[in-house]
Design a protein around this motif. Structure first.
Motif, PDB file in Angstrom:
ATOM      1  N   MET A   1      -0.792  20.088  -4.287  1.00 59.52           N
ATOM      2  CA  MET A   1      -0.798  18.627  -4.216  1.00 59.52           C
ATOM      3  C   MET A   1      -0.125  18.180  -2.919  1.00 59.52           C
ATOM      4  N   LYS A   2      -0.816  17.265  -2.247  1.00 57.49           N
ATOM      5  CA  LYS A   2      -0.269  16.762  -0.992  1.00 57.49           C
ATOM      6  C   LYS A   2      -0.002  15.264  -1.154  1.00 57.49           C
TER       7      LYS A   2
ATOM      8  N   GLU B   1       3.098  20.679   1.039  1.00 69.54           N
ATOM      9  CA  GLU B   1       2.557  20.688  -0.321  1.00 69.54           C
ATOM     10  C   GLU B   1       3.714  20.503  -1.292  1.00 69.54           C
TER      11      GLU B   1
ATOM     12  N   GLU C   1       5.166  18.717  -9.370  1.00 69.81           N
ATOM     13  CA  GLU C   1       3.959  17.874  -9.403  1.00 69.81           C
ATOM     14  C   GLU C   1       4.122  16.662 -10.318  1.00 69.81           C
TER      15      GLU C   1
ATOM     16  N   ARG D   1       3.923  12.776  -9.299  1.00 68.52           N
ATOM     17  CA  ARG D   1       3.019  11.775  -9.906  1.00 68.52           C
ATOM     18  C   ARG D   1       3.817  10.585 -10.429  1.00 68.52           C
TER      19      ARG D   1
ATOM     20  N   LEU E   1      -1.778  10.519  -3.471  1.00 71.96           N
ATOM     21  CA  LEU E   1      -1.712  11.929  -3.842  1.00 71.96           C
ATOM     22  C   LEU E   1      -3.091  12.561  -3.703  1.00 71.96           C
ATOM     23  N   ASP E   2      -3.119  13.707  -3.046  1.00 73.44           N
ATOM     24  CA  ASP E   2      -4.355  14.485  -2.934  1.00 73.44           C
ATOM     25  C   ASP E   2      -4.160  15.729  -3.783  1.00 73.44           C
ATOM     26  N   GLU E   3      -4.789  15.737  -4.948  1.00 70.94           N
ATOM     27  CA  GLU E   3      -4.590  16.862  -5.874  1.00 70.94           C
ATOM     28  C   GLU E   3      -5.610  17.902  -5.576  1.00 70.94           C
TER      29      GLU E   3
END
Ligand code: SF4
Length: 61
Positions: free
Chosen positions: A1-2, A36, A42, A46, A59-61
């Motif tokens: 995740m980024k 990351e 994570e 979130r 968020l880029d999952e």
């Protein structure tokens, strides 16, 4: 995740409080301190995004 913090950030500090492994305050905004999100962070990441009052965290999952 980024994770990414956009220019909408108002530097409230909530994300750094909730997920200090990923977010850090830097002057008038938050910054992402890792490429990351580390394993295990994570959910906090979130939660930080959902708690941001101006939806400045992407968020880029
Ligand atoms: Fe900025 Fe949102 Fe983090 Fe507050 S929660 S410091 S507005 S990115």
């Amino acid at each position: 995740m980024k994770a990414t913090v956009t220019d909408a950030c108002i530097a409230c500090g909530v994300c750094a409080d909730i997920c200090p492994d990923v977010f850090e305050m830097a002057g008038d905004r938050a910054k992402v301190i890792v490429e990351e999100a580390p394993t295990g962070t994570e959910n906090a990441c979130r939660e930080a995004a959902e708690s941001c009052p101006v939806d400045a965290i992407e968020l880029d999952e």
